[in-house]
Design a protein around this motif. Sequence first.
Motif, mmCIF file in Angstrom:
data_model
loop_
_atom_site.group_PDB
_atom_site.id
_atom_site.type_symbol
_atom_site.label_atom_id
_atom_site.label_comp_id
_atom_site.label_asym_id
_atom_site.label_seq_id
_atom_site.Cartn_x
_atom_site.Cartn_y
_atom_site.Cartn_z
ATOM 1 N N PHE A 19 54.632 47.445 -4.048
ATOM 2 C CA PHE A 19 54.656 46.223 -4.851
ATOM 3 C C PHE A 19 55.549 45.173 -4.204
ATOM 4 O O PHE A 19 55.222 43.988 -4.184
ATOM 5 C CB PHE A 19 55.130 46.537 -6.274
ATOM 6 C CG PHE A 19 55.130 45.347 -7.178
ATOM 7 C CD1 PHE A 19 53.943 44.814 -7.648
ATOM 8 C CD2 PHE A 19 56.320 44.751 -7.548
ATOM 9 C CE1 PHE A 19 53.938 43.698 -8.476
ATOM 10 C CE2 PHE A 19 56.339 43.639 -8.376
ATOM 11 C CZ PHE A 19 55.142 43.117 -8.841
ATOM 12 N N LEU A 20 56.674 45.598 -3.649
ATOM 13 C CA LEU A 20 57.568 44.676 -2.954
ATOM 14 C C LEU A 20 56.875 44.041 -1.748
ATOM 15 O O LEU A 20 57.032 42.842 -1.485
ATOM 16 C CB LEU A 20 58.841 45.404 -2.521
ATOM 17 C CG LEU A 20 59.893 44.557 -1.824
ATOM 18 C CD1 LEU A 20 60.398 43.460 -2.757
ATOM 19 C CD2 LEU A 20 61.042 45.428 -1.365
ATOM 20 N N LEU A 21 56.079 44.825 -1.027
ATOM 21 C CA LEU A 21 55.317 44.287 0.098
ATOM 22 C C LEU A 21 54.355 43.203 -0.380
ATOM 23 O O LEU A 21 54.223 42.147 0.252
ATOM 24 C CB LEU A 21 54.538 45.404 0.804
ATOM 25 C CG LEU A 21 53.587 44.941 1.912
ATOM 26 C CD1 LEU A 21 54.372 44.376 3.079
ATOM 27 C CD2 LEU A 21 52.688 46.073 2.355
ATOM 28 N N GLY B 260 53.070 37.417 -0.597
ATOM 29 C CA GLY B 260 52.768 36.198 -1.332
ATOM 30 C C GLY B 260 53.779 35.096 -1.046
ATOM 31 O O GLY B 260 53.412 33.928 -0.876
ATOM 32 N N ALA B 261 55.046 35.463 -0.980
ATOM 33 C CA ALA B 261 56.093 34.480 -0.680
ATOM 34 C C ALA B 261 55.933 33.925 0.727
ATOM 35 O O ALA B 261 56.069 32.710 0.945
ATOM 36 C CB ALA B 261 57.471 35.117 -0.852
ATOM 37 N N VAL B 262 55.635 34.780 1.687
ATOM 38 C CA VAL B 262 55.432 34.326 3.065
ATOM 39 C C VAL B 262 54.223 33.399 3.140
ATOM 40 O O VAL B 262 54.257 32.356 3.812
ATOM 41 C CB VAL B 262 55.277 35.527 4.029
ATOM 42 C CG1 VAL B 262 54.772 35.086 5.389
ATOM 43 C CG2 VAL B 262 56.597 36.266 4.165
ATOM 44 N N ALA C 188 52.132 27.992 3.993
ATOM 45 C CA ALA C 188 51.314 26.870 3.520
ATOM 46 C C ALA C 188 52.144 25.602 3.404
ATOM 47 O O ALA C 188 51.722 24.527 3.831
ATOM 48 C CB ALA C 188 50.676 27.213 2.174
ATOM 49 N N VAL C 189 53.333 25.710 2.863
ATOM 50 C CA VAL C 189 54.198 24.539 2.710
ATOM 51 C C VAL C 189 54.644 24.023 4.074
ATOM 52 O O VAL C 189 54.702 22.813 4.308
ATOM 53 C CB VAL C 189 55.420 24.881 1.828
ATOM 54 C CG1 VAL C 189 56.471 23.788 1.881
ATOM 55 C CG2 VAL C 189 54.978 25.123 0.392
ATOM 56 N N ALA C 190 54.918 24.922 4.999
ATOM 57 C CA ALA C 190 55.416 24.516 6.309
ATOM 58 C C ALA C 190 54.324 23.920 7.203
ATOM 59 O O ALA C 190 54.596 23.013 7.988
ATOM 60 C CB ALA C 190 56.061 25.708 7.018
ATOM 61 N N LEU C 191 53.101 24.401 7.088
ATOM 62 C CA LEU C 191 52.064 23.992 8.028
ATOM 63 C C LEU C 191 51.141 22.884 7.546
ATOM 64 O O LEU C 191 50.463 22.266 8.362
ATOM 65 C CB LEU C 191 51.217 25.212 8.429
ATOM 66 C CG LEU C 191 51.956 26.307 9.183
ATOM 67 C CD1 LEU C 191 51.016 27.424 9.564
ATOM 68 C CD2 LEU C 191 52.654 25.762 10.422
ATOM 69 N N VAL C 192 51.071 22.638 6.268
ATOM 70 C CA VAL C 192 50.194 21.582 5.774
ATOM 71 C C VAL C 192 50.913 20.249 5.911
ATOM 72 O O VAL C 192 51.983 20.042 5.350
ATOM 73 C CB VAL C 192 49.777 21.830 4.308
ATOM 74 C CG1 VAL C 192 48.974 20.657 3.776
ATOM 75 C CG2 VAL C 192 48.972 23.104 4.211
ATOM 76 N N ARG C 193 50.322 19.374 6.692
ATOM 77 C CA ARG C 193 50.921 18.063 6.933
ATOM 78 C C ARG C 193 50.666 17.134 5.753
ATOM 79 O O ARG C 193 49.583 17.152 5.167
ATOM 80 C CB ARG C 193 50.331 17.473 8.203
ATOM 81 C CG ARG C 193 50.636 18.296 9.437
ATOM 82 C CD ARG C 193 49.962 17.726 10.674
ATOM 83 N NE ARG C 193 48.518 17.535 10.536
ATOM 84 C CZ ARG C 193 47.609 18.474 10.752
ATOM 85 N NH1 ARG C 193 47.981 19.691 11.093
ATOM 86 N NH2 ARG C 193 46.321 18.219 10.631
#
Length: 120
Positions: free
Chosen positions: A78-80, A85-87, A92-97
Motif C-alpha cells: 500500500f505504501l508503494l 501516486g505522489a511521484v 506532472a506538476v514539474a513537467l507540464v509547462r
Amino acid sequence: MSAFASLTTVTRIAGIAAIGFAVAPHLIAVFTLAEQVAPLERMGDAMTLLGSGLIVGQGMAALAAGQLAQHHGHPSAFLLTCASGAVAALVAVALVRPGTIGPYRAAPVPEAEPPKVAAD
C-alpha cells in the motif's frame, strides 16, 4: 479457505467497482493531458505510446507490490501505491509547462458543400 475466497460475489464486484472508480479519473486526466499536449498529426502515436506505457507500468507495479506484500506484508504494498501516486503528481506538476493546456481543440473540419437536390 482464504479470506478472499470466502467473500461473496457481490462483495468482489463492489471491490472491483471501487478500484475502477479510483482509477478512472487518473486515466481520464492522463489521456486528456496527452490530447492537449501532443500535436494533432501525432495523436495516434501519442495515444499508442501512452496506452502501452500504462500497461507496462501496471505490470511492473503489480510485480513490485506483490513481492513487497509477500515478503513484508500488505502495508508495504500500500505504501508503494501511495508513493507512486505522489511521484506521478510531482512529475506532472514539474513537467507540464504553463500555457500548454488550453481549451478543447479539435482538428479542423473542411466546409462541406450542401447536397444538391435533383430537379424532377
